[in-house]
Design an enzyme around this catalytic site. Structure first.
Site, PDB file in Angstrom:
ATOM      1  N   ASN A  42       0.832  -1.212   0.000  1.00 35.37           N
ATOM      2  CA  ASN A  42       0.000   0.000   0.000  1.00 35.37           C
ATOM      3  C   ASN A  42       0.866   1.261   0.000  1.00 35.37           C
ATOM      4  OD1 ASN A  42      -2.348  -1.521   0.136  1.00 35.37           O
ATOM      5  ND2 ASN A  42      -2.311  -1.594   2.365  1.00 35.37           N
ATOM      6  N   HIS A 129     -14.608  -1.829   5.020  1.00 35.90           N
ATOM      7  CA  HIS A 129     -13.483  -2.457   5.725  1.00 35.90           C
ATOM      8  C   HIS A 129     -13.880  -2.931   7.126  1.00 35.90           C
ATOM      9  CE1 HIS A 129      -9.478  -2.358   7.802  1.00 35.90           C
ATOM     10  NE2 HIS A 129      -9.125  -2.922   6.670  1.00 35.90           N
ATOM     11  N   GLU A 173     -16.362   3.508   2.352  1.00 35.98           N
ATOM     12  CA  GLU A 173     -15.005   3.805   1.895  1.00 35.98           C
ATOM     13  C   GLU A 173     -15.151   4.672   0.646  1.00 35.98           C
ATOM     14  OE1 GLU A 173     -12.339   0.410   1.402  1.00 35.98           O
ATOM     15  OE2 GLU A 173     -13.471  -0.709   2.878  1.00 35.98           O
ATOM     16  N   SER A 177     -11.033  -1.063  -0.820  1.00 37.99           N
ATOM     17  CA  SER A 177      -9.718  -1.678  -0.692  1.00 37.99           C
ATOM     18  C   SER A 177      -9.556  -2.980  -1.454  1.00 37.99           C
ATOM     19  CB  SER A 177      -9.388  -1.902   0.778  1.00 37.99           C
ATOM     20  OG  SER A 177     -10.348  -2.733   1.377  1.00 37.99           O
ATOM     21  N   ASP A 202     -14.341   6.840   4.591  1.00 33.55           N
ATOM     22  CA  ASP A 202     -13.003   6.318   4.871  1.00 33.55           C
ATOM     23  C   ASP A 202     -12.190   6.436   3.580  1.00 33.55           C
ATOM     24  OD1 ASP A 202     -10.743   4.768   5.160  1.00 33.55           O
ATOM     25  OD2 ASP A 202     -11.740   3.188   6.299  1.00 33.55           O
ATOM     26  N   HIS A 205      -7.544   4.479   1.050  1.00 32.97           N
ATOM     27  CA  HIS A 205      -6.820   4.166  -0.195  1.00 32.97           C
ATOM     28  C   HIS A 205      -6.821   5.325  -1.175  1.00 32.97           C
ATOM     29  CE1 HIS A 205      -6.267   0.036   1.067  1.00 32.97           C
ATOM     30  NE2 HIS A 205      -7.459   0.176   1.632  1.00 32.97           N
ATOM     31  N   LYS A 236      -0.463   4.006   4.514  1.00 30.45           N
ATOM     32  CA  LYS A 236      -0.441   3.561   3.113  1.00 30.45           C
ATOM     33  C   LYS A 236       0.371   4.572   2.298  1.00 30.45           C
ATOM     34  CE  LYS A 236      -4.864   1.451   4.191  1.00 30.45           C
ATOM     35  NZ  LYS A 236      -4.365   0.162   4.697  1.00 30.45           N
TER      36      LYS A 236
HETATM   37  C1  LIG Z   1     -10.400   1.043   4.110  1.00 28.82           C
HETATM   38  C2  LIG Z   1      -9.481   0.899   5.272  1.00 28.82           C
HETATM   39  N1  LIG Z   1      -9.742   1.568   6.398  1.00 28.82           N
HETATM   40  C3  LIG Z   1      -8.955   1.470   7.476  1.00 28.82           C
HETATM   41  C4  LIG Z   1      -7.844   0.669   7.466  1.00 28.82           C
HETATM   42  C5  LIG Z   1      -7.011   0.553   8.704  1.00 28.82           C
HETATM   43  O1  LIG Z   1      -5.943   1.421   8.644  1.00 28.82           O
HETATM   44  P1  LIG Z   1      -4.595   1.051   9.437  1.00 28.82           P
HETATM   45  O2  LIG Z   1      -3.898   0.044   8.625  1.00 28.82           O
HETATM   46  O3  LIG Z   1      -3.886   2.359   9.540  1.00 28.82           O
HETATM   47  O4  LIG Z   1      -5.012   0.544  10.771  1.00 28.82           O
HETATM   48  C6  LIG Z   1      -7.526  -0.031   6.301  1.00 28.82           C
HETATM   49  C7  LIG Z   1      -6.340  -0.870   6.225  1.00 28.82           C
HETATM   50  O5  LIG Z   1      -5.698  -1.559   6.424  1.00 28.82           O
HETATM   51  C8  LIG Z   1      -8.359   0.076   5.179  1.00 28.82           C
HETATM   52  O6  LIG Z   1      -8.102  -0.615   4.071  1.00 28.82           O
END
Ligand SMILES: Cc1ncc(COP(=O)(O)O)c(C=O)c1O
Length: 395
Positions: A42, A129, A173, A177, A202, A205, A236
């Protein structure tokens, strides 16, 4: 009656049976990384290897009074670096304020877990997610899951749940992802307006990869202030760690007082704030990297489609090679690994049953030549896999 002393073996048997069952379903995961050209990273802008960012960390470390977080932000951990970073990040996200959490996961859990209450209704895209799902779950709010990006279904659900007194919140999102497609944000904004609902986005990405200066999809539409909260993550494209909830000052104050993942955790070391601030500057300036990402993503989708290999509705730098069965996904992964590509098969429960895949996530360090070889390798593996696994359900 079972004695407490007997509980150990029961748990052990349960763990063993669970792992056996995962192995039988080809769902047993290990921590091995696949060597070669990294196609499951990522690190979208390549900043994890950027000497300028390394230098910024070295300077921050050298100049830092403390290298430990020392306590919760509410106690001893509120180093001035964090306040400075949060102001800078609010400016970047186009919102009034921002609050840093130690991970994106913690940001989503803290935000949704504290904001939503029993009696509220939360409308969640089916492919959201796990961190969003867990946040909604612990809140006790009523959850309505709408099929992925299906705004007609969502409109209907909003009408159906128009009678209550609780809040109604749409959670999505922006760049998904696992699919690499983009939320229908204009429609979500219209529906929220028409139905008096709020929106939580969110951008994990999209942070650094989409929108003006990499500011995300909400910024692409100039909608940063029309939503309740935007989550950006730092692990990421920003090659750091942590996540921000961005929104109004009131929301920030609320989270400082109620978000358990903010309150009950130790602050990250202050030099990390300087790393994130440096990464933010580099990400803002990375228009050439974003253009290259767009070009190689388009080339990959075009090549896979021409070879008859489904890559779904992807329109971003995340391109799934949709294979259906776990066996086919493992076969494709092994073949691509043999050719020197670092890929991994993604299987249920990470993705819905029957949608096992290789999730190719492209970074600006990948060359067009790599993409050409990847397409050729995927086509050969696709053909051989279809012969080997004839009869197993593929896409
Ligand atoms: C859409 C999404 N939100 C939140 C997260 C969590 O973020 P982090 O890896 O910083 O805990 C991720 C990833 O891993 C993600 O893909």
């Amino acid at each position: 009656m079972t004695e407490p002393a007997d509980r150990g073996p029961v748990l052990r048997r349960r763990i063993e049976a669970d792992l056996d069952s995962l192995r039988e379903k080809s769902q047993f995961r290990t921590l091995e990384t696949a060597p070669g050209i990294n196609l499951c990273s990522n690190d979208y802008l390549g900043l994890a290897y950027d000497p300028r960012l390394k230098q910024a960390v070295a300077s921050a470390l050298a100049e830092s009074a403390a290298i430990g977080g020392t306590g919760s932000r509410l106690l001893s951990g509120n180093a001035p670096e964090w306040a400075a970073l949060e102001s800078a990040f609010a400016e970047y996200s186009g919102t009034e304020a921002a609050l840093y959490f130690t991970s994106g996961y913690a940001a989503n859990l803290g935000l949704l877990g504290s904001l939503l209450k029993p009696g509220d209704v939360v409308f969640s895209d089916a492919l959201n997610h796990a961190s969003l799902i867990d946040g909604m779950r612990i809140s006790g709010a009523t959850k309505v899951i709408y099929p992925h990006r299906d705004t007609e279904y969502l409109a209907h659900a909003l009408r159906q749940h128009s009678g209550g007194t609780g809040a109604r919140v749409i959670v999505s999102e922006t760049v998904f992802s696992m699919e690499g497609d983009v939320a229908p944000l204009e429609d979500l904004l219209r529906l929220a307006r028409d139905h008096g609902a709020e929106i939580v986005l969110d951008e994990a990405h999209a942070t650094g990869t989409r929108g003006p200066r990499g500011r995300g999809i909400a910024a692409e539409l100039g909608a940063e202030r029309n939503v309740l909260a935007i989550v950006h993550t730092c692990g990421k494209a920003l090659a750091s760690a942590g996540g921000f909830v961005c929104g109004g000052k009131m929301l920030r104050n609320y989270l400082i007082n109620h978000a358990r993942t903010f309150i009950f955790g130790t602050a990250m070391p202050p030099y990390l704030a300087r790393q994130i601030e440096a990464a933010l500057g580099l990400a803002r300036a990375a228009d050439a990297e974003r253009a290259h990402l767009r070009a190689i993503s388009m080339a990959l989708r075009k090549g896979l489609t021409a070879a008859g290999i489904p890559c779904g509705t992807s329109s971003t730098h995340i391109v799934p090679i949709l294979l259906g069965s776990n066996e086919m996904a493992l076969h494709m992964a092994a073949e691509l690994q043999r050719l020197g590509f670092g890929v991994k098969a993604i299987r249920p429960p990470t993705v819905p049953a029957g949608t096992a895949r290789i999730r190719v996530s492209l970074t600006s360090r990948i060359l067009q030549e790599d993409i050409r070889r990847l397409i050729a390798g995927a086509e050969a593996a696709w053909q051989s896999g279809r012969r080997t696994f004839a009869g197993v359900a593929h896409v």
